[in-house]
Motif scaffolding. Sequence first.
Motif, PDB file in Angstrom:
ATOM      1  N   VAL A   1       0.818  -1.219   0.000  1.00  0.00           N
ATOM      2  CA  VAL A   1       0.000   0.000   0.000  1.00  0.00           C
ATOM      3  C   VAL A   1       0.854   1.273   0.000  1.00  0.00           C
ATOM      4  CG1 VAL A   1      -2.025  -1.080   1.049  1.00  0.00           C
ATOM      5  CG2 VAL A   1      -0.258  -0.075   2.511  1.00  0.00           C
ATOM      6  N   SER A   2       2.149   1.132  -0.212  1.00  0.00           N
ATOM      7  CA  SER A   2       3.015   2.306  -0.178  1.00  0.00           C
ATOM      8  C   SER A   2       2.726   3.286  -1.320  1.00  0.00           C
ATOM      9  CB  SER A   2       4.488   1.898  -0.205  1.00  0.00           C
ATOM     10  OG  SER A   2       4.801   1.254  -1.417  1.00  0.00           O
ATOM     11  N   ASN A   3       2.099   2.842  -2.388  1.00  0.00           N
ATOM     12  CA  ASN A   3       1.746   3.728  -3.489  1.00  0.00           C
ATOM     13  C   ASN A   3       0.231   3.960  -3.571  1.00  0.00           C
ATOM     14  OD1 ASN A   3       1.064   1.183  -4.409  1.00  0.00           O
ATOM     15  ND2 ASN A   3       1.770   1.532  -6.487  1.00  0.00           N
ATOM     16  N   CYS A   4      -0.458   3.825  -2.448  1.00  0.00           N
ATOM     17  CA  CYS A   4      -1.905   3.999  -2.391  1.00  0.00           C
ATOM     18  C   CYS A   4      -2.279   5.468  -2.604  1.00  0.00           C
ATOM     19  CB  CYS A   4      -2.419   3.523  -1.026  1.00  0.00           C
ATOM     20  SG  CYS A   4      -4.144   3.932  -0.706  1.00  0.00           S
TER      21      CYS A   4
ATOM     22  N   ALA B   1      -2.884  11.136  -0.939  1.00  0.00           N
ATOM     23  CA  ALA B   1      -3.759  12.304  -0.810  1.00  0.00           C
ATOM     24  C   ALA B   1      -3.799  12.800   0.632  1.00  0.00           C
ATOM     25  CB  ALA B   1      -5.169  11.969  -1.299  1.00  0.00           C
ATOM     26  N   ILE B   2      -3.875  11.879   1.583  1.00  0.00           N
ATOM     27  CA  ILE B   2      -3.871  12.269   2.991  1.00  0.00           C
ATOM     28  C   ILE B   2      -2.549  12.938   3.349  1.00  0.00           C
ATOM     29  CG2 ILE B   2      -3.842  11.369   5.351  1.00  0.00           C
ATOM     30  CD1 ILE B   2      -6.049   9.415   4.434  1.00  0.00           C
ATOM     31  N   GLY B   3      -1.455  12.451   2.785  1.00  0.00           N
ATOM     32  CA  GLY B   3      -0.172  13.084   3.015  1.00  0.00           C
ATOM     33  C   GLY B   3      -0.136  14.526   2.533  1.00  0.00           C
ATOM     34  N   LEU B   4      -0.928  14.834   1.535  1.00  0.00           N
ATOM     35  CA  LEU B   4      -0.969  16.185   0.975  1.00  0.00           C
ATOM     36  C   LEU B   4      -1.988  17.073   1.680  1.00  0.00           C
ATOM     37  CD1 LEU B   4       0.016  18.086  -1.269  1.00  0.00           C
ATOM     38  CD2 LEU B   4      -1.739  17.107  -2.742  1.00  0.00           C
TER      39      LEU B   4
ATOM     40  N   PRO C   1      -7.130  -5.143  -7.891  1.00  0.00           N
ATOM     41  CA  PRO C   1      -5.842  -4.481  -8.065  1.00  0.00           C
ATOM     42  C   PRO C   1      -5.787  -3.665  -9.354  1.00  0.00           C
ATOM     43  CG  PRO C   1      -5.528  -6.760  -7.395  1.00  0.00           C
ATOM     44  CD  PRO C   1      -6.987  -6.592  -7.718  1.00  0.00           C
ATOM     45  N   GLY C   2      -5.175  -2.496  -9.272  1.00  0.00           N
ATOM     46  CA  GLY C   2      -5.000  -1.634 -10.436  1.00  0.00           C
ATOM     47  C   GLY C   2      -3.679  -1.878 -11.120  1.00  0.00           C
ATOM     48  N   PRO C   3      -3.385  -1.096 -12.145  1.00  0.00           N
ATOM     49  CA  PRO C   3      -2.174  -1.335 -12.934  1.00  0.00           C
ATOM     50  C   PRO C   3      -0.868  -1.159 -12.172  1.00  0.00           C
ATOM     51  CG  PRO C   3      -3.321   0.639 -13.689  1.00  0.00           C
ATOM     52  CD  PRO C   3      -4.198  -0.007 -12.676  1.00  0.00           C
TER      53      PRO C   3
END
Length: 161
Positions: free
Chosen positions: A8-11, A16-19, A147-149
């Motif tokens: 999940v490191s690229n979630c 968004a929450i980090g921003l 899962p996405g790309p």
Amino acid sequence: MEYLDQDVSNCSVGRAIGLVGDSWVLLVLREVTRGVRRFSDIQEHLGVSRSVLTDRLNGLVTQGLLEQRAYREPGARSRSEYVLTEKGRDLYPLITALRQWGDKYLADPEGPSLLTTHHDCGAPVRVRLVCDEGHVLASSDEVDRRPGPSARPRPTASATV
């Protein structure tokens, strides 16, 4: 790949929450979406310290959510105001969803402090889950997730040692 096996490191939610996860950031964005654009007006309305507001505004400009524009009133020195960029305007549904949730669960007994309506018809404005085919979803139970790309397996404990 099962969700618990996914890294999940690229979630996108985490990013968004980090921003925008800092409460002052969302409150600054709320102010600017309501037309409060000048530093002194934002500071006074929020009751935030000058240093905190400076830090948050600089971050929002750096991240491309706000644009700083110069303005000058007659007889006064040049000052800056903050305007939402497209990236910043795209957060309006998030702010609306937070307001909608807060109105439902946290408003004063007499009701919410702000009513938002569509200026053309007067109907309340709210966020809804809608698929690209136009189907309104009653809840997140109607959403399938896969899962996405950019999905990748979660590193195993032995691989991180």
